[in-house]
Write a protein that holds these residues in place. Structure first.
Motif, PDB file in Angstrom:
ATOM      1  N   ASP A  13      74.228  37.666  29.187  1.00  0.00           N
ATOM      2  CA  ASP A  13      72.616  37.975  29.079  1.00  0.00           C
ATOM      3  C   ASP A  13      72.185  38.824  27.952  1.00  0.00           C
ATOM      4  O   ASP A  13      73.246  39.872  27.055  1.00  0.00           O
ATOM      5  CB  ASP A  13      71.515  38.869  30.213  1.00  0.00           C
ATOM      6  N   LYS A  14      71.474  38.626  26.548  1.00  0.00           N
ATOM      7  CA  LYS A  14      71.742  39.359  25.345  1.00  0.00           C
ATOM      8  C   LYS A  14      71.498  40.441  25.497  1.00  0.00           C
ATOM      9  O   LYS A  14      70.052  41.241  26.623  1.00  0.00           O
ATOM     10  CB  LYS A  14      70.467  38.021  24.754  1.00  0.00           C
ATOM     11  N   PRO A  15      72.254  41.351  25.108  1.00  0.00           N
ATOM     12  CA  PRO A  15      71.453  43.089  25.332  1.00  0.00           C
ATOM     13  C   PRO A  15      70.658  43.246  24.379  1.00  0.00           C
ATOM     14  O   PRO A  15      70.548  44.591  24.620  1.00  0.00           O
ATOM     15  CB  PRO A  15      72.724  43.363  24.734  1.00  0.00           C
ATOM     16  N   PHE A  16      69.851  42.627  23.422  1.00  0.00           N
ATOM     17  CA  PHE A  16      69.074  42.795  22.277  1.00  0.00           C
ATOM     18  C   PHE A  16      67.650  42.685  23.049  1.00  0.00           C
ATOM     19  O   PHE A  16      67.533  41.256  22.954  1.00  0.00           O
ATOM     20  CB  PHE A  16      69.404  42.637  21.057  1.00  0.00           C
ATOM     21  N   CYS A  17      66.751  43.814  22.925  1.00  0.00           N
ATOM     22  CA  CYS A  17      65.804  42.635  22.181  1.00  0.00           C
ATOM     23  C   CYS A  17      64.672  42.981  21.392  1.00  0.00           C
ATOM     24  O   CYS A  17      64.277  44.688  21.583  1.00  0.00           O
ATOM     25  CB  CYS A  17      64.501  42.671  23.614  1.00  0.00           C
ATOM     26  N   VAL A  18      63.803  41.745  21.149  1.00  0.00           N
ATOM     27  CA  VAL A  18      62.719  42.538  19.675  1.00  0.00           C
ATOM     28  C   VAL A  18      62.425  41.244  19.699  1.00  0.00           C
ATOM     29  O   VAL A  18      61.813  41.220  18.699  1.00  0.00           O
ATOM     30  CB  VAL A  18      63.532  41.511  18.188  1.00  0.00           C
ATOM     31  N   ALA A  19      61.317  41.164  20.961  1.00  0.00           N
ATOM     32  CA  ALA A  19      60.882  40.493  20.606  1.00  0.00           C
ATOM     33  C   ALA A  19      59.276  40.131  20.386  1.00  0.00           C
ATOM     34  O   ALA A  19      57.878  39.770  20.584  1.00  0.00           O
ATOM     35  CB  ALA A  19      60.446  39.244  22.486  1.00  0.00           C
ATOM     36  N   PHE A  20      58.828  41.718  20.509  1.00  0.00           N
ATOM     37  CA  PHE A  20      57.730  42.385  19.765  1.00  0.00           C
ATOM     38  C   PHE A  20      56.952  42.182  18.649  1.00  0.00           C
ATOM     39  O   PHE A  20      58.079  42.316  17.525  1.00  0.00           O
ATOM     40  CB  PHE A  20      57.186  43.332  20.537  1.00  0.00           C
ATOM     41  N   ASN A  21      56.499  41.011  18.123  1.00  0.00           N
ATOM     42  CA  ASN A  21      56.251  41.096  17.094  1.00  0.00           C
ATOM     43  C   ASN A  21      53.988  41.146  16.588  1.00  0.00           C
ATOM     44  O   ASN A  21      53.367  40.990  17.648  1.00  0.00           O
ATOM     45  CB  ASN A  21      55.866  39.310  16.284  1.00  0.00           C
ATOM     46  N   PRO A  22      53.702  41.971  15.906  1.00  0.00           N
ATOM     47  CA  PRO A  22      52.127  41.972  14.998  1.00  0.00           C
ATOM     48  C   PRO A  22      51.669  40.577  15.226  1.00  0.00           C
ATOM     49  O   PRO A  22      52.156  39.591  15.026  1.00  0.00           O
ATOM     50  CB  PRO A  22      52.498  42.781  13.636  1.00  0.00           C
ATOM     51  N   ASP A  23      50.569  41.006  15.129  1.00  0.00           N
ATOM     52  CA  ASP A  23      49.144  39.535  15.288  1.00  0.00           C
ATOM     53  C   ASP A  23      49.238  39.371  13.776  1.00  0.00           C
ATOM     54  O   ASP A  23      48.974  40.282  12.921  1.00  0.00           O
ATOM     55  CB  ASP A  23      47.721  40.276  15.539  1.00  0.00           C
ATOM     56  N   PHE A  24      49.953  38.428  13.089  1.00  0.00           N
ATOM     57  CA  PHE A  24      50.348  38.075  11.685  1.00  0.00           C
ATOM     58  C   PHE A  24      48.952  37.896  10.829  1.00  0.00           C
ATOM     59  O   PHE A  24      48.761  38.220   9.774  1.00  0.00           O
ATOM     60  CB  PHE A  24      51.574  36.984  11.567  1.00  0.00           C
ATOM     61  N   SER A  25      47.958  37.566  11.875  1.00  0.00           N
ATOM     62  CA  SER A  25      46.819  37.577  10.920  1.00  0.00           C
ATOM     63  C   SER A  25      46.125  37.635  10.987  1.00  0.00           C
ATOM     64  O   SER A  25      45.572  38.504   9.611  1.00  0.00           O
ATOM     65  CB  SER A  25      46.148  36.069  12.586  1.00  0.00           C
TER      66      SER A  25
END
Length: 540
Positions: free
Chosen positions: A478-490
């Motif tokens: 399993d990938k040991p890093f998580c950077v899945a949260f992004n802002p609302d680019f709009s």
């Protein structure tokens, strides 16, 4: 004359029109001088933005990029960009302020040993302790930047030196050092090169970043030679814009993330003519064995690159323009190389390098619609999709961070290119990870009123290339890093007054890219959409 006024007059004499900066106490006097000069200074939001913008300006124009930062953290924030410029041979001048001479070495407020810090990431650096040395240092720095293999030079100037007087005699007639030459004449190996090319049955040319640095004349000579001799051309990522990508004998990018037919052409060659390239691990991962099956002619302006990674039986210290001009002057050969060209063409026809995933298809379509633009990329999967999709024909029309692979490079570099070429459209391909590293420079876009910039964000809510490589090496983990949260680019676009478009496969891309003004164009991509990854080239 005050030293600060001498600096701005010197830059004006050298043709500098734009300077990228971030202010601070140690360089306040420079701003007073800039306010009375013809130089336009662009105040960014972070010093890293200043140095990357200077890189983008230099890479797209071929002129020296200039940036200014204050002492301490201002200077240290330039280090990544200086390292990036060093690896990619970018002509760049960085001027930093320093604490007063009496305070150096006493841990004064905002003091940092930027000379020691940047020793390994600049072509040369200077600490000006005597105002009388400033004219000579500036001239020497400019010479070093532009002589031989281009690169970054840093000049560190204490605050009290900036505010000192320079006698008129020195200001008008600086004492210059003797010019040093770092290249040997090509004439000594011309006959050997001609014999090797004549004897070869399956030659291939590798076009490196040195051809881009040498300008359009080098690319034109190389194109004419390769066409006349039926020699296929492949390019490194840094060399992509060194030759017209539309020509039928140009086979695409070499290396780990390159095209299959470029790899096949090199793999089956008996002679490689490499011009202005480093033979990096991304281009030639199996460097130790590269010369086992073929003869290598390696021409580079930097003698230190010859036989460093790949053994060359004919190493040539030469400027790329001079070398390509020599190749183009060779007498036309017999027809034996036509069979080799025919074989390469058949491999190209049988190889499928067309876009595979939905996101890659959209990137390819945008690149096609904006065909005459200057393309800039950040680092990641989108960079590799763009390198495959963009077809450029002029030096400096494809800009990326090659050697260092700097995430966050793209936005400020695109700003530098857009300001340097206000009459041309600039398209930035970036990722949701890369764009957030220098996101604050959207304020520079808004403040400067930049309208000729399209920012295309390939959003897969992950660090796509990192995860792709991790899955390849550790398929059962399993990938040991998580950077899945992004802002609302709009909302980000609205906050900076930019137009925003969220596109999918059914979107009218032509209408979107033709919209006037700066904009953010978001592409939603699957995290399973992978970039090209040549396992054979990787040495697996």
């Amino acid at each position: 004359m005050k030293a600060v006024y001498y600096i701005t007059e010197f830059l004006s004499r050298k043709g500098v029109e734009i300077l990228f900066d971030y202010p601070g106490n140690a360089v306040l006097s420079v701003y007073e001088a800039l306010s009375k000069s013809s130089i336009r200074h662009i105040t960014v939001r972070h010093e890293q933005g200043a140095v990357h913008a200077a890189e983008g300006y230099a890479k797209s124009s071929g002129r020296v990029g200039v940036c200014l930062a204050t002492s301490g953290p201002g200077a240290t924030n330039l280090v990544t960009g200086l390292c990036d410029a060093m690896l990619d041979s970018v002509p760049l001048l960085a001027v930093t302020g320093q604490v007063e001479r009496s305070s150096i070495g006493h841990d004064a407020f905002q003091e940092a040993d930027i000379m020691g810090i940047t020793l390994a990431v600049t072509k040369h650096n200077f600490l000006v302790k005597d105002p009388l040395e400033l004219p000579t240092v500036l001239e020497e720095a400019w010479r070093i930047i532009n002589t031989g293999r281009k690169g970054p030079v840093l000049i560190d100037i204490p605050r009290d030196v900036l505010e000192s007087d320079i006698p008129e005699s020195l200001a008008t007639h600086p004492v210059l050092p003797h010019e040093r030459h770092n290249s040997a004449p090509l004439s000594g190996v011309k006959d050997e090169i001609a014999d090797l090319i004549s004897a070869a049955e399956r030659p291939v040319i590798i076009c490196g970043g040195g051809v881009v640095s040498a300008g359009k004349a080098a690319g034109d000579s190389l194109s004419h030679f390769s066409s006349s001799y039926n020699v296929p051309v492949v390019y490194t990522m840094m060399g992509k814009s060194g030759i017209d990508n539309h020509l039928p004998n140009v086979f695409g990018m070499l290396g780990v993330h390159g095209t299959a037919h470029a790899a096949a052409a090199v793999e089956n060659s008996d002679l490689v003519i490499a011009i202005g390239c480093r033979f990096s691990d991304r281009s030639v991962p199996n460097a130790a064995r590269f010369a086992d099956k073929r003869t290598v002619i390696h021409a580079d302006i930097d003698a230190a690159e010859l036989c460093k990674n790949v053994f060359s039986s004919c190493p040539v210290v030469s400027d790329a323009a001079e070398f390509c001009g020599f190749l183009d002057s060779l007498p036309l050969p017999d027809g034996k190389k036509a069979e080799w060209k025919k074989w390469c063409d058949s491999i190209a026809c049988s190889s499928d390098d067309s876009p595979a995933g939905a996101g890659e298809v959209i990137i390819s379509r945008i690149a096609e619609l904006c065909g005459d633009a200057i393309f800039v990329t950040d680092v990641g999967q989108h960079q590799l999709f763009a390198a495959s999709a963009c077809r450029v024909s002029r030096p400096g029309d494809f800009i990326c961070s090659g050697g260092l692979g700097t995430m966050g490079f793209g936005l400020p570099a695109a700003i530098g290119a857009a300001l340097g070429h206000p009459d041309r459209e600039v398209v930035l391909f970036t990722g949701d990870g890369s764009i957030q590293m220098c996101l604050q420079e959207l304020a520079t876009v808004a403040q400067c009123g930049i309208r000729n910039l399209k920012i295309v964000i390939a959003d897969n809510s992950c660090l796509g290339l990192v995860e792709q490589q991790y899955e390849y090496v550790y398929p059962d983990s399993d990938k040991p890093f998580c950077v899945a949260f992004n802002p609302d680019f709009s909302l980000i676009a609205a906050a900076y007054g930019l137009s925003y478009f969220d596109v999918g496969e059914s979107s009218d891309l032509e209408a979107i890219v033709k919209q006037p003004g700066a904009s953010i164009i978001r592409i939603s991509m699957s995290d399973s959409e992978h970039a090209p990854y040549n396992v054979t080239e990787r040495g697996k």
